[in-house]
Design a protein around this motif. Structure first.
Motif, PDB file in Angstrom:
ATOM      1  N   LEU A 165       5.194  -1.858 -40.764  1.00 38.97           N
ATOM      2  CA  LEU A 165       6.363  -2.369 -40.043  1.00 38.97           C
ATOM      3  C   LEU A 165       6.259  -2.101 -38.552  1.00 38.97           C
ATOM      4  CD1 LEU A 165       9.073  -0.933 -42.481  1.00 38.97           C
ATOM      5  CD2 LEU A 165       8.188  -3.269 -42.443  1.00 38.97           C
ATOM      6  N   GLY A 166       6.836  -2.989 -37.765  1.00 42.21           N
ATOM      7  CA  GLY A 166       6.944  -2.789 -36.319  1.00 42.21           C
ATOM      8  C   GLY A 166       8.372  -2.405 -35.972  1.00 42.21           C
ATOM      9  N   VAL A 167       8.532  -1.399 -35.124  1.00 36.69           N
ATOM     10  CA  VAL A 167       9.874  -0.931 -34.734  1.00 36.69           C
ATOM     11  C   VAL A 167      10.444  -1.888 -33.688  1.00 36.69           C
ATOM     12  CG1 VAL A 167      11.198   0.983 -33.750  1.00 36.69           C
ATOM     13  CG2 VAL A 167       9.211   1.459 -35.191  1.00 36.69           C
ATOM     14  N   LEU A 200      20.764   8.361 -37.167  1.00 37.08           N
ATOM     15  CA  LEU A 200      19.715   7.544 -36.569  1.00 37.08           C
ATOM     16  C   LEU A 200      19.642   6.211 -37.311  1.00 37.08           C
ATOM     17  CD1 LEU A 200      17.153   7.274 -34.706  1.00 37.08           C
ATOM     18  CD2 LEU A 200      15.860   8.244 -36.613  1.00 37.08           C
ATOM     19  N   CYS A 201      19.607   5.124 -36.561  1.00 36.35           N
ATOM     20  CA  CYS A 201      19.415   3.793 -37.145  1.00 36.35           C
ATOM     21  C   CYS A 201      18.122   3.232 -36.563  1.00 36.35           C
ATOM     22  CB  CYS A 201      20.583   2.877 -36.808  1.00 36.35           C
ATOM     23  SG  CYS A 201      20.358   1.185 -37.400  1.00 36.35           S
ATOM     24  N   THR A 202      17.228   2.784 -37.435  1.00 36.44           N
ATOM     25  CA  THR A 202      15.962   2.206 -36.996  1.00 36.44           C
ATOM     26  C   THR A 202      15.815   0.840 -37.630  1.00 36.44           C
ATOM     27  OG1 THR A 202      15.047   4.448 -36.974  1.00 36.44           O
ATOM     28  CG2 THR A 202      13.489   2.639 -36.744  1.00 36.44           C
ATOM     29  N   LYS A 203      15.449  -0.151 -36.799  1.00 34.44           N
ATOM     30  CA  LYS A 203      15.251  -1.511 -37.297  1.00 34.44           C
ATOM     31  C   LYS A 203      13.774  -1.870 -37.163  1.00 34.44           C
ATOM     32  CE  LYS A 203      19.936  -3.024 -36.335  1.00 34.44           C
ATOM     33  NZ  LYS A 203      20.790  -4.084 -35.803  1.00 34.44           N
ATOM     34  N   PHE A 204      13.308  -2.650 -38.153  1.00 36.08           N
ATOM     35  CA  PHE A 204      11.895  -3.007 -38.220  1.00 36.08           C
ATOM     36  C   PHE A 204      11.735  -4.501 -38.507  1.00 36.08           C
ATOM     37  CE2 PHE A 204      12.544   1.178 -40.186  1.00 36.08           C
ATOM     38  CZ  PHE A 204      11.660   1.986 -39.507  1.00 36.08           C
ATOM     39  N   ILE A 205      10.490  -4.958 -38.348  1.00 39.29           N
ATOM     40  CA  ILE A 205      10.103  -6.309 -38.764  1.00 39.29           C
ATOM     41  C   ILE A 205       8.677  -6.222 -39.299  1.00 39.29           C
ATOM     42  CG2 ILE A 205       9.163  -7.057 -36.527  1.00 39.29           C
ATOM     43  CD1 ILE A 205      10.622  -9.769 -37.071  1.00 39.29           C
ATOM     44  N   ASP A 206       8.371  -7.071 -40.294  1.00 34.82           N
ATOM     45  CA  ASP A 206       7.003  -7.064 -40.814  1.00 34.82           C
ATOM     46  C   ASP A 206       6.267  -8.328 -40.363  1.00 34.82           C
ATOM     47  OD1 ASP A 206       7.884  -9.108 -42.464  1.00 34.82           O
ATOM     48  OD2 ASP A 206       7.645  -7.991 -44.337  1.00 34.82           O
ATOM     49  N   ALA A 207       5.041  -8.499 -40.810  1.00 32.95           N
ATOM     50  CA  ALA A 207       4.206  -9.631 -40.383  1.00 32.95           C
ATOM     51  C   ALA A 207       4.763 -10.975 -40.850  1.00 32.95           C
ATOM     52  CB  ALA A 207       2.781  -9.445 -40.890  1.00 32.95           C
ATOM     53  N   ASP A 208       5.601 -10.963 -41.895  1.00 31.22           N
ATOM     54  CA  ASP A 208       6.214 -12.206 -42.397  1.00 31.22           C
ATOM     55  C   ASP A 208       7.567 -12.475 -41.739  1.00 31.22           C
ATOM     56  OD1 ASP A 208       4.095 -12.709 -44.183  1.00 31.22           O
ATOM     57  OD2 ASP A 208       4.961 -11.281 -45.623  1.00 31.22           O
ATOM     58  N   HIS A 209       7.903 -11.704 -40.725  1.00 31.57           N
ATOM     59  CA  HIS A 209       9.172 -11.822 -39.993  1.00 31.57           C
ATOM     60  C   HIS A 209      10.381 -11.427 -40.836  1.00 31.57           C
ATOM     61  CE1 HIS A 209       7.376 -13.540 -36.393  1.00 31.57           C
ATOM     62  NE2 HIS A 209       6.564 -14.165 -37.235  1.00 31.57           N
ATOM     63  N   ASP A 210      10.174 -10.604 -41.866  1.00 31.95           N
ATOM     64  CA  ASP A 210      11.290 -10.076 -42.642  1.00 31.95           C
ATOM     65  C   ASP A 210      11.876  -8.884 -41.888  1.00 31.95           C
ATOM     66  OD1 ASP A 210      11.017 -11.898 -44.808  1.00 31.95           O
ATOM     67  OD2 ASP A 210       9.295 -10.737 -45.513  1.00 31.95           O
ATOM     68  N   ALA A 261      14.384  11.252 -41.761  1.00 31.11           N
ATOM     69  CA  ALA A 261      13.060  11.875 -41.855  1.00 31.11           C
ATOM     70  C   ALA A 261      12.568  12.280 -40.466  1.00 31.11           C
ATOM     71  CB  ALA A 261      12.076  10.918 -42.526  1.00 31.11           C
ATOM     72  N   LYS A 262      11.875  13.401 -40.401  1.00 31.59           N
ATOM     73  CA  LYS A 262      11.445  13.962 -39.119  1.00 31.59           C
ATOM     74  C   LYS A 262      10.645  12.962 -38.283  1.00 31.59           C
ATOM     75  CE  LYS A 262      10.207  18.558 -37.873  1.00 31.59           C
ATOM     76  NZ  LYS A 262       9.532  19.792 -38.232  1.00 31.59           N
ATOM     77  N   PHE A 263       9.696  12.245 -38.913  1.00 31.70           N
ATOM     78  CA  PHE A 263       8.851  11.334 -38.139  1.00 31.70           C
ATOM     79  C   PHE A 263       9.637  10.132 -37.594  1.00 31.70           C
ATOM     80  CE2 PHE A 263       8.680   8.858 -41.997  1.00 31.70           C
ATOM     81  CZ  PHE A 263       8.385   7.561 -41.595  1.00 31.70           C
ATOM     82  N   MET A 264      10.767   9.797 -38.233  1.00 30.92           N
ATOM     83  CA  MET A 264      11.579   8.662 -37.773  1.00 30.92           C
ATOM     84  C   MET A 264      12.170   8.923 -36.378  1.00 30.92           C
ATOM     85  SD  MET A 264      11.608   6.219 -40.089  1.00 30.92           S
ATOM     86  CE  MET A 264      13.125   5.300 -40.025  1.00 30.92           C
ATOM     87  N   TRP A 265      12.459  10.185 -36.077  1.00 32.41           N
ATOM     88  CA  TRP A 265      13.048  10.546 -34.785  1.00 32.41           C
ATOM     89  C   TRP A 265      12.040  10.400 -33.643  1.00 32.41           C
ATOM     90  CZ3 TRP A 265      18.155  11.575 -33.912  1.00 32.41           C
ATOM     91  CH2 TRP A 265      18.949  11.733 -35.046  1.00 32.41           C
ATOM     92  N   THR A 266      10.751  10.294 -33.964  1.00 29.30           N
ATOM     93  CA  THR A 266       9.721  10.190 -32.927  1.00 29.30           C
ATOM     94  C   THR A 266       9.327   8.741 -32.641  1.00 29.30           C
ATOM     95  OG1 THR A 266       7.893  10.350 -34.497  1.00 29.30           O
ATOM     96  CG2 THR A 266       8.760  12.426 -33.610  1.00 29.30           C
ATOM     97  N   LEU A 267       9.868   7.793 -33.408  1.00 25.96           N
ATOM     98  CA  LEU A 267       9.470   6.388 -33.254  1.00 25.96           C
ATOM     99  C   LEU A 267      10.090   5.751 -32.011  1.00 25.96           C
ATOM    100  CD1 LEU A 267       9.785   5.144 -36.948  1.00 25.96           C
ATOM    101  CD2 LEU A 267       7.716   5.811 -35.715  1.00 25.96           C
ATOM    102  N   ASN A 268       9.328   4.855 -31.397  1.00 20.78           N
ATOM    103  CA  ASN A 268       9.793   4.089 -30.239  1.00 20.78           C
ATOM    104  C   ASN A 268       9.646   2.605 -30.527  1.00 20.78           C
ATOM    105  OD1 ASN A 268      10.271   6.335 -28.417  1.00 20.78           O
ATOM    106  ND2 ASN A 268       8.047   6.574 -28.381  1.00 20.78           N
ATOM    107  N   VAL A 269      10.409   1.796 -29.828  1.00 18.06           N
ATOM    108  CA  VAL A 269      10.300   0.341 -29.971  1.00 18.06           C
ATOM    109  C   VAL A 269       8.868  -0.070 -29.668  1.00 18.06           C
ATOM    110  CG1 VAL A 269      11.058  -1.884 -29.048  1.00 18.06           C
ATOM    111  CG2 VAL A 269      12.724  -0.059 -29.421  1.00 18.06           C
ATOM    112  N   GLY A 270       8.284  -0.887 -30.544  1.00 17.79           N
ATOM    113  CA  GLY A 270       6.908  -1.334 -30.370  1.00 17.79           C
ATOM    114  C   GLY A 270       5.911  -0.566 -31.228  1.00 17.79           C
TER     115      GLY A 270
END
Length: 195
Positions: A117-119, A133-143, A151-160
């Motif tokens: 997934l892409g953030v 924390l709210c995180t939004k994603f998109i996959d290669a099929d544009h879903d 989760a700990k690693f979710m707090w480290t994610l950035n857009v892109g």
């Protein structure tokens, strides 16, 4: 305070015009400005008469009208286009509108899947139990996907960022885009990074 009205010919030297030059006071200083008041005539004597009449109407305190010596104007060439109706030129854009596939439901509720997934968005807000924390994603099929995982690693994610993870499908939310097409947002829970 400077306030001078004068006859000049402007750009192209094709018509006598009335101009107003004055001091413009600002908090950072005084600046001289000149504004076009009116087109007068291509005949100097008519222009002077018209300028004097306009000056009488708009004369302010301490204003002066300066009339210089007559000079030759450049000829105005008339080709009759002012009398013709002109159709506006409307250019059609040839750039195609980019159309991405609509977001679909992904998997069944309760199913656990691997995802790449892409953030697209990540933000916090105050919830009933504290900071969320709210995180939004998109996959290669544009879903489109959304998660409220803490989760700990979710707090480290950035857009892109790209995320390789496993997650359980919690649900699907139906929405509409601007063209009233149905799009689905898949809610993910129990996300675990597999990096």
């Amino acid at each position: 305070m400077k306030s001078i009205y004068s006859i000049n010919s402007g750009e192209g030297n094709k018509m006598f015009c009335l101009y107003h030059t004055f001091d413009d006071y600002r908090s950072y200083g005084v600046f001289e400005k000149t504004h076009h008041v009116a087109n007068l005539s291509t005949n100097f004597k008519k222009a002077v008469t018209k300028a004097k009449n306009l000056f009488k109407e708009i004369k302010g305190q301490n204003s002066k009208l300066i009339i210089g010596n007559e000079w030759e104007l450049n000829e105005i060439k008339r080709d009759g286009t002012a009398d013709k109706k002109v159709k506006p030129i409307i250019e059609e854009t040839t750039e195609p509108k980019i159309q991405y596939p609509l977001s679909e439901k992904v998997a069944n509720i309760g199913e656990i899947k691997k995802f790449t997934l892409g953030v697209t968005d990540s933000f916090t807000f105050d919830g009933r139990f504290g900071k969320c924390l709210c995180t939004k994603f998109i996959d290669a099929d544009h879903d489109i996907f959304i998660s409220f995982s803490q989760a700990k690693f979710m707090w480290t994610l950035n857009v892109g960022d790209t995320v390789y993870c496993t997650a359980e499908i919690k649900g699907h939310k139906q929405e509409y885009d601007e063209d009233m097409n149905v799009i689905y947002e898949t809610h993910l829970t129990k996300i675990k990074g597999v990096n």
